[in-house]
Design a protein around this motif. Structure first.
Motif, short mmCIF file in Angstrom:
data_model
loop_
_atom_site.label_atom_id
_atom_site.label_comp_id
_atom_site.label_asym_id
_atom_site.label_seq_id
_atom_site.Cartn_x
_atom_site.Cartn_y
_atom_site.Cartn_z
N ALA A 1 29.62 40.81 45.34
CA ALA A 1 28.62 41.66 45.97
C ALA A 1 28.06 42.75 45.04
O ALA A 1 26.84 42.85 44.87
CB ALA A 1 29.18 42.28 47.25
N PRO A 2 28.91 43.56 44.39
CA PRO A 2 28.34 44.61 43.52
C PRO A 2 27.64 44.06 42.29
O PRO A 2 26.63 44.63 41.85
CB PRO A 2 29.56 45.46 43.13
N MET B 1 36.03 33.50 42.65
CA MET B 1 35.57 34.88 42.53
C MET B 1 35.64 35.58 43.88
O MET B 1 35.13 35.09 44.89
CB MET B 1 34.12 34.94 42.02
N PRO B 2 36.26 36.78 43.96
CA PRO B 2 36.34 37.50 45.23
C PRO B 2 35.02 38.17 45.59
O PRO B 2 34.20 38.47 44.72
CB PRO B 2 37.43 38.55 44.97
N LEU B 3 34.83 38.40 46.87
CA LEU B 3 33.60 39.04 47.34
C LEU B 3 33.45 40.44 46.76
O LEU B 3 32.32 40.89 46.52
CB LEU B 3 33.61 39.11 48.87
N LEU C 1 27.44 35.58 36.47
CA LEU C 1 26.74 35.92 37.71
C LEU C 1 25.62 36.92 37.45
O LEU C 1 24.50 36.77 37.98
CB LEU C 1 27.74 36.50 38.72
N LEU C 2 25.90 37.92 36.64
CA LEU C 2 24.88 38.91 36.32
C LEU C 2 23.69 38.25 35.63
O LEU C 2 22.52 38.56 35.94
CB LEU C 2 25.48 39.99 35.41
N SER C 3 23.95 37.33 34.73
CA SER C 3 22.87 36.63 34.03
C SER C 3 22.03 35.80 35.00
O SER C 3 20.79 35.80 34.92
CB SER C 3 23.44 35.71 32.95
N ASP D 1 22.92 37.39 50.67
CA ASP D 1 23.54 36.53 49.66
C ASP D 1 25.06 36.51 49.80
O ASP D 1 25.70 35.49 49.54
CB ASP D 1 23.15 37.01 48.26
N SER D 2 25.65 37.63 50.20
CA SER D 2 27.10 37.67 50.41
C SER D 2 27.51 36.78 51.58
O SER D 2 28.54 36.09 51.53
CB SER D 2 27.56 39.11 50.66
#
Length: 230
Positions: free
Chosen positions: A165-166, A159-161, A136-138, A98-99
């Protein structure tokens, strides 16, 4: 422009090789079920090499946005590796894949989208800057939202990687663990509908709402602390 064209060429070649080598067959549930014993034997003979090959196949399929890259590979991970190791392997390759999709969207079409829809995106960008991690989390917790669409949407944002990613890893964990655990009983699964039941989709929806509710409550508490009366 040269780097962009080179990247597109690499993706096209990778896609052609993927299908030419017949690797797309391993993204089908029927193929995994039929070859489960054989794949498990290969894994037991050379575990390190097999895990590396599995992750490479998974990451490539995710980066190319191929059908079956999420659910089928998660079920296969459970069937071959078991619930705990399978979850770790699938979750890691999911985050990497996904990254890469996120970076591909940013590098290939990010500038064009921002220029073409500059007026519309400005407000959206400000909102992503403030609450992007919660959104993003949602979306990651909501299994009904295609992963490649999430990668595309946030790839064209600012948004930065290092955040993408985390947060993706955290949001992908519940669904991945569930799918991998379900894969340990692969013999009883015939279609994706056997995994994605209505009750399960309701549960994922509630999980997705939780971060937004938490964000709303936290913002309310913060405003109260900053008010003159308090």
């Amino acid at each position: 422009m040269t780097k962009r064209l080179l990247t597109i060429a690499v993706l096209v070649v990778a896609l052609a090789l993927f299908f030419a080598l017949g690797l797309d067959e391993y993204l089908r549930l029927s193929t995994i079920k039929a070859a489960q014993q054989e794949l498990t034997s290969h894994y037991r003979r050379a575990p390190g090499l097999f895990i590396a090959g599995f992750m490479l196949l998974h990451v490539t399929a995710l980066a190319l946005c191929l059908p079956g890259a999420v659910l089928t590979m998660a079920l296969a991970g459970g069937a071959i590796f078991g619930p705990y190791l399978g979850t770790a392997i699938v979750l890691t390759s999911l985050t990497i894949g996904d990254s890469l999709g996120f970076l591909a969207a940013r590098f290939l079409i990010g500038d064009w989208v921002r220029k073409r829809f500059a007026n519309y995106l400005e407000k959206t960008q400000r909102e992503v800057d403030r609450n992007g991690a919660f959104y993003l989390l949602s979306l990651r917790l909501t299994a009904a939202v295609p992963y490649f669409l999430v990668n595309l949407a946030f790839g064209v944002s600012r948004m930065p990687l290092r955040i993408f990613a985390p947060v993706s890893f955290l949001g992908l964990t519940p669904a991945t663990a569930l799918y991998v655990s379900t894969g340990t009983e692969l013999g009883r699964i015939e279609t994706a509908g056997d995994v994605l039941s209505p009750r399960l989709l309701v549960w994922f929806t509630l999980l997705a709402i939780a971060p937004l509710v938490a964000r709303f409550l936290l913002r309310g508490v913060g405003k109260r602390r900053l008010s003159p009366d308090s």
